[in-house]
Motif scaffolding. Structure first.
Motif, PDB file in Angstrom:
ATOM      1  N   TYR A 152       0.721  -1.152  -0.113  1.00 29.33           N
ATOM      2  CA  TYR A 152      -0.156  -0.070   0.102  1.00 29.33           C
ATOM      3  C   TYR A 152       0.968   1.427  -0.092  1.00 29.33           C
ATOM      4  N   ILE A 153       1.791   1.197   0.788  1.00 31.04           N
ATOM      5  CA  ILE A 153       2.801   2.506   0.956  1.00 31.04           C
ATOM      6  C   ILE A 153       3.417   2.663  -0.551  1.00 31.04           C
ATOM      7  N   TRP A 156       0.883   4.383  -3.150  1.00 29.53           N
ATOM      8  CA  TRP A 156       0.616   5.746  -2.620  1.00 29.53           C
ATOM      9  C   TRP A 156       1.763   6.696  -2.928  1.00 29.53           C
ATOM     10  N   LEU A 195       0.560  13.545  -2.251  1.00 33.10           N
ATOM     11  CA  LEU A 195       0.449  12.153  -1.595  1.00 33.10           C
ATOM     12  C   LEU A 195      -0.720  12.125  -0.814  1.00 33.10           C
ATOM     13  N   LEU A 196      -1.227  12.941  -0.114  1.00 28.38           N
ATOM     14  CA  LEU A 196      -2.557  13.047   0.424  1.00 28.38           C
ATOM     15  C   LEU A 196      -3.589  12.509  -0.349  1.00 28.38           C
ATOM     16  N   SER A 198      -3.304  10.980  -3.120  1.00 25.24           N
ATOM     17  CA  SER A 198      -3.241   9.696  -3.597  1.00 25.24           C
ATOM     18  C   SER A 198      -3.655   8.656  -2.738  1.00 25.24           C
ATOM     19  N   VAL A 199      -3.728   8.875  -1.378  1.00 27.71           N
ATOM     20  CA  VAL A 199      -4.416   8.327  -0.173  1.00 27.71           C
ATOM     21  C   VAL A 199      -5.633   8.316  -0.538  1.00 27.71           C
ATOM     22  N   GLU A 200      -6.253   9.515  -0.491  1.00 29.58           N
ATOM     23  CA  GLU A 200      -7.677   9.861  -0.377  1.00 29.58           C
ATOM     24  C   GLU A 200      -8.369   9.018  -1.483  1.00 29.58           C
ATOM     25  N   GLN A 202      -7.147   6.294  -3.533  1.00 32.18           N
ATOM     26  CA  GLN A 202      -7.148   4.863  -3.466  1.00 32.18           C
ATOM     27  C   GLN A 202      -8.179   4.285  -2.376  1.00 32.18           C
ATOM     28  N   ARG A 203      -8.147   4.936  -1.127  1.00 33.56           N
ATOM     29  CA  ARG A 203      -9.115   4.437  -0.015  1.00 33.56           C
ATOM     30  C   ARG A 203     -10.377   5.053  -0.235  1.00 33.56           C
ATOM     31  N   GLN A 226      -4.934   4.068 -10.868  1.00 31.55           N
ATOM     32  CA  GLN A 226      -4.890   3.859  -9.396  1.00 31.55           C
ATOM     33  C   GLN A 226      -6.115   3.065  -8.667  1.00 31.55           C
TER      34      GLN A 226
END
Length: 481
Positions: A152-153, A156, A195-196, A198-200, A202-203, A226
């Motif tokens: 996951y990391i 992201w 980066l934030l 990308s996390v928002e 994908q999740r 993604q």
């Protein structure tokens, strides 16, 4: 293979067996091996002391350190002779003979079922990548969690860097706060904000401050890519985590085996027996058990076969190897002419070196997965002339199992001879019994005397019907006194 027991050497000392005393030269050479010339000779051994070979020891004879400490505390000022003897003792413990004596017995399979075999020098390691799912599941938990987090990391960070690079090329980073600028990704002014985002994405969090607009096609394509990659990672990692947690290997922890095997007579046959049990109330479905004998041997042609595996019959031909494991069962191996223990006696058992592998397989009733439990027994863990105590009783209308008596055994009268010798002795007794019965039947057979009419008829016989010389002789009959 080093450190694994080889065939017993001839001429070794066996506990409890009379042997010829060794010569003085050989005994002194064994005692003074690894000892400097200036060290004093060791104290003579007692006449009743027994010598054991190194291959017959399962645990090394380590000197008692408490005695050394007590003697050191009692003497305040050691003498030069004491220092010299301690120095010689240290040199003896560092010698190869002492190190070989401290070396423990190497098992093929541990008591908990772990195989002590390490695979090395594997050249074609690409085969593991072809089955990446099994490779990940077989990892230890610390490495499995590391791979789980890094999947996951890494995604992201990679997609965050791509989002930031796209915003930097389009000039969105330098036009923050400009109402007339048509940005591709809004509110992305650096790598951290990318980066934030990308996390928002994908999740599927979606806070609403950062989003992809319709001003650029590459942003939409990146978001779709993604989402697909994230779904694939979720499916793979969640599947691996579920299989890792629900592996039937943990179910084997509640399948127990007795610590020792016993050899005793059952139904007038010499049998090797051990006990298995299940601690859970959910039973094993279609449980089957089998045993392997691990022993090195040398063929008639001189070929050495290390760790040869041979099958032990636990009732395969009669169906006794299929268990209904709702209460502890005693598994029996009949020692017959097809058994590798056919010519093994109680005395030769101490000299033998082998290992019995027990494999219990079944289907877990709760999950439907196949479970396998393993254990092993060495020659030191076989009790000759013992039997397991019963551990089940009837209480309050149900059968009660007392697992505190699972390991208990008691001694029974068992001949120390091998099954082959007992079979030959039984055949000899049967042959003698049949010979005596035939002799006795012949001895007590009733004597039939001729009737009076038979003598008259015998005298009236036709001439020439009886040979000459036999005609005048009366019939002879031997009757018991």
């Amino acid at each position: 293979m080093p450190n694994y027991p080889s065939a017993p050497r001839r001429g070794g000392f066996v506990p409890g067996e009379p042997s010829l005393p060794p010569s003085r030269g050989s005994l002194s050479a064994q005692q003074h091996r690894g000892r400097p010339s200036w060290c004093p000779p060791p104290a003579p051994q007692e006449p009743g002391a027994r010598l054991y070979p190194l291959h017959a020891l399962s645990v090394a004879n380590i000197p008692n350190s408490s005695r050394g400490k007590s003697s050191a505390r009692s003497s305040t000022a050691p003498t030069p002779e004491g220092l010299q003897s301690r120095r010689c003792k240290l040199l003896e413990e560092d010698s190869p003979m002492a190190q070989a004596g401290k070396r423990q017995r190497q098992r093929y399979v541990t008591k908990v079922g772990k195989c002590q075999v390490n695979l090395g020098n594997i050249q074609d390691k690409k085969r593991f990548l072809s089955d990446i799912f099994t490779t990940i599941v077989d990892l230890k938990y610390r490495w499995f969690l590391f791979v789980f987090m890094m999947c996951y990391i890494v995604t992201w960070v990679v997609f965050g860097f791509i989002y930031f690079f796209d915003a930097w090329l389009r000039g969105d980073v330098g036009h923050q706060g400009d109402p007339e600028w048509r940005a591709c990704i809004e509110n992305v002014d650096g790598f951290v904000s990318a980066l934030l985002f990308s996390v928002e994405s994908q999740r599927t969090i979606g806070y609403g401050t950062r989003m992809v607009t319709a001003n650029c096609a590459e942003g939409v394509i990146l978001l779709m890519a993604q989402s697909i990659v994230g779904s694939m990672i979720d499916a793979m990692m969640v599947g691996c985590m579920f299989v890792k947690i629900s592996r039937p290997k943990k179910r084997a922890q509640t399948l127990i085996f007795s610590k020792n095997c016993v050899i005793s007579r059952r139904d007038e046959k010499l049998c090797l027996m051990f006990r298995v049990g299940d601690l859970r109330e959910s039973h094993m479905v279609d449980a089957k058990i089998r045993a392997k004998l691990i022993k090195s041997r040398q063929t008639a042609e001189g070929e050495f076969i290390p760790l040869e595996q041979s099958e032990l019959n636990l009732g395969y031909d009669t169906g006794e190897d299929r268990l209904f494991l709702v209460e502890p069962q005693i598994i029996c191996h009949v020692i017959n002419r097809h058994s590798p223990f056919w010519d093994m006696s109680a005395e030769s058992l101490r000299r033998e070196q082998f290992e019995i592998i027990i494999i219990l397989e079944g289907i877990v009733e709760a999950t439907g997965m196949t479970c396998q439990a393993r254990t092993s027994y060495t020659e030191d863990e076989i009790l000759w002339g013992y039997r397991f105590e019963p551990c089940m009783s009837l209480e309050k209308g149900a059968f009660q199992v007392d697992y505190s008596r699972f390991e208990m055994t008691f001694e029974v009268q068992t001949p120390a001879a091998s099954a082959k010798e007992l079979h030959e002795l039984k055949e000899l007794e049967q042959q003698e019994h049949s010979t005596l019965s035939l002799y006795w039947d012949h001895l007590v057979q009733p004597c039939v005397l001729p009737a009076p009419g038979e003598d008259a008829l015998l005298g009236m016989s036709v001439p020439g019907s009886v040979p000459e010389g036999v005609q005048d002789e009366p019939p002879q009959r031997e009757c018991p006194a």
